[in-house]
Scaffold this motif. Structure first.
Motif, PDB file in Angstrom:
ATOM      1  N   PRO A 216      13.556  -5.556 -23.918  1.00 50.35           N
ATOM      2  CA  PRO A 216      12.892  -6.267 -25.015  1.00 50.35           C
ATOM      3  C   PRO A 216      11.410  -6.486 -24.727  1.00 50.35           C
ATOM      4  CG  PRO A 216      14.993  -7.289 -24.534  1.00 50.35           C
ATOM      5  CD  PRO A 216      14.767  -6.272 -23.465  1.00 50.35           C
ATOM      6  N   GLY A 217      10.579  -6.121 -25.671  1.00 47.99           N
ATOM      7  CA  GLY A 217       9.153  -6.336 -25.532  1.00 47.99           C
ATOM      8  C   GLY A 217       8.440  -5.346 -24.638  1.00 47.99           C
ATOM      9  N   LYS A 218       9.167  -4.330 -24.157  1.00 48.31           N
ATOM     10  CA  LYS A 218       8.564  -3.347 -23.257  1.00 48.31           C
ATOM     11  C   LYS A 218       8.702  -1.951 -23.839  1.00 48.31           C
ATOM     12  CE  LYS A 218       9.276  -5.884 -18.953  1.00 48.31           C
ATOM     13  NZ  LYS A 218       9.780  -5.802 -17.547  1.00 48.31           N
ATOM     14  N   GLN A 219       7.887  -1.047 -23.312  1.00 47.86           N
ATOM     15  CA  GLN A 219       7.961   0.341 -23.753  1.00 47.86           C
ATOM     16  C   GLN A 219       9.161   1.045 -23.112  1.00 47.86           C
ATOM     17  OE1 GLN A 219       4.114   2.087 -22.809  1.00 47.86           O
ATOM     18  NE2 GLN A 219       3.351   1.622 -24.865  1.00 47.86           N
ATOM     19  N   ARG A 220       9.596   2.087 -23.781  1.00 46.16           N
ATOM     20  CA  ARG A 220      10.675   2.905 -23.227  1.00 46.16           C
ATOM     21  C   ARG A 220      10.155   3.600 -21.960  1.00 46.16           C
ATOM     22  NH1 ARG A 220      14.241   6.495 -27.308  1.00 46.16           N
ATOM     23  NH2 ARG A 220      14.180   4.426 -28.272  1.00 46.16           N
TER      24      ARG A 220
ATOM     25  N   ASP B 282      17.305  -4.713 -14.597  1.00 46.67           N
ATOM     26  CA  ASP B 282      17.833  -3.462 -15.137  1.00 46.67           C
ATOM     27  C   ASP B 282      18.366  -3.649 -16.557  1.00 46.67           C
ATOM     28  OD1 ASP B 282      19.181  -2.769 -11.897  1.00 46.67           O
ATOM     29  OD2 ASP B 282      17.403  -1.859 -12.803  1.00 46.67           O
ATOM     30  N   THR B 283      18.383  -4.873 -17.037  1.00 48.64           N
ATOM     31  CA  THR B 283      18.847  -5.143 -18.389  1.00 48.64           C
ATOM     32  C   THR B 283      17.966  -4.438 -19.411  1.00 48.64           C
ATOM     33  OG1 THR B 283      19.808  -7.282 -17.795  1.00 48.64           O
ATOM     34  CG2 THR B 283      19.205  -6.949 -20.115  1.00 48.64           C
ATOM     35  N   ALA B 284      18.592  -3.637 -20.262  1.00 46.89           N
ATOM     36  CA  ALA B 284      17.853  -2.847 -21.247  1.00 46.89           C
ATOM     37  C   ALA B 284      18.851  -2.066 -22.097  1.00 46.89           C
ATOM     38  CB  ALA B 284      16.905  -1.876 -20.557  1.00 46.89           C
TER      39      ALA B 284
ATOM     40  N   THR C 125      23.540  -5.128 -19.762  1.00 47.91           N
ATOM     41  CA  THR C 125      23.089  -6.482 -19.480  1.00 47.91           C
ATOM     42  C   THR C 125      23.580  -6.891 -18.101  1.00 47.91           C
ATOM     43  OG1 THR C 125      23.164  -7.063 -21.829  1.00 47.91           O
ATOM     44  CG2 THR C 125      23.085  -8.883 -20.240  1.00 47.91           C
ATOM     45  N   VAL C 126      22.630  -7.259 -17.247  1.00 45.48           N
ATOM     46  CA  VAL C 126      22.957  -7.690 -15.885  1.00 45.48           C
ATOM     47  C   VAL C 126      22.662  -9.177 -15.794  1.00 45.48           C
ATOM     48  CG1 VAL C 126      22.615  -7.295 -13.430  1.00 45.48           C
ATOM     49  CG2 VAL C 126      22.296  -5.410 -15.060  1.00 45.48           C
ATOM     50  N   SER C 127      23.720  -9.959 -15.683  1.00 46.36           N
ATOM     51  CA  SER C 127      23.558 -11.410 -15.707  1.00 46.36           C
ATOM     52  C   SER C 127      24.766 -12.075 -15.078  1.00 46.36           C
ATOM     53  CB  SER C 127      23.376 -11.896 -17.140  1.00 46.36           C
ATOM     54  OG  SER C 127      23.326 -13.305 -17.193  1.00 46.36           O
ATOM     55  N   SER C 128      24.515 -13.224 -14.453  1.00 50.40           N
ATOM     56  CA  SER C 128      25.619 -13.998 -13.888  1.00 50.40           C
ATOM     57  C   SER C 128      26.089 -15.050 -14.881  1.00 50.40           C
ATOM     58  CB  SER C 128      25.187 -14.642 -12.581  1.00 50.40           C
ATOM     59  OG  SER C 128      24.008 -15.410 -12.764  1.00 50.40           O
TER      60      SER C 128
END
Length: 115
Positions: free
Chosen positions: A40-44, A89-91, A112-115
């Motif tokens: 989110p909010g970043k370029q590919r 690494d979430t993207a 999605t990498v999340s605890s």
């Protein structure tokens, strides 16, 4: 060329996922395939590529040693094995195929990498 990704999901930090990209259509014309991602909010950005002839691979520095790109030519499928995943690494991960100078894209799969 049509591309369909699968295998995304939610994983805890340090975990693993394997993404798949099934290609159909004129797959014999593909020069190379790869994985890109967009947060989110970043370029590919490029994650990894693999050449159709010879199988030479290329990785972005931020995934070296953690991700492995591979392909099964008989199944026209490409994979991305992702280990030691980090929250960054979430993207959305996109499959890409190059035919001459034309880029083809899949619809993307969320990781999605999340605890």
């Amino acid at each position: 060329v049509q591309l369909v990704e699968s295998g995304g999901g939610l994983v805890q930090p340090g975990g693993s996922l394997r993404l798949s990209c099934a290609a159909s259509g004129s797959t014999f014309s593909i020069n190379s395939m790869g994985w890109y991602r967009q947060a989110p909010g970043k370029q590919r950005e490029l994650v990894a590529t693999i050449a159709s002839s010879g199988g030479r691979t290329n990785y972005a520095d931020f995934v070296k040693g953690r991700f492995t790109i591979s392909r099964d030519s008989a199944k026209s499928t490409m994979y991305l094995q992702m280990n030691s995943l980090k929250p960054e690494d979430t993207a959305v991960y996109y499959c890409n195929a190059v035919v001459l100078r034309t880029f083809y894209w899949g619809q993307g799969t969320q990781v999605t990498v999340s605890s």
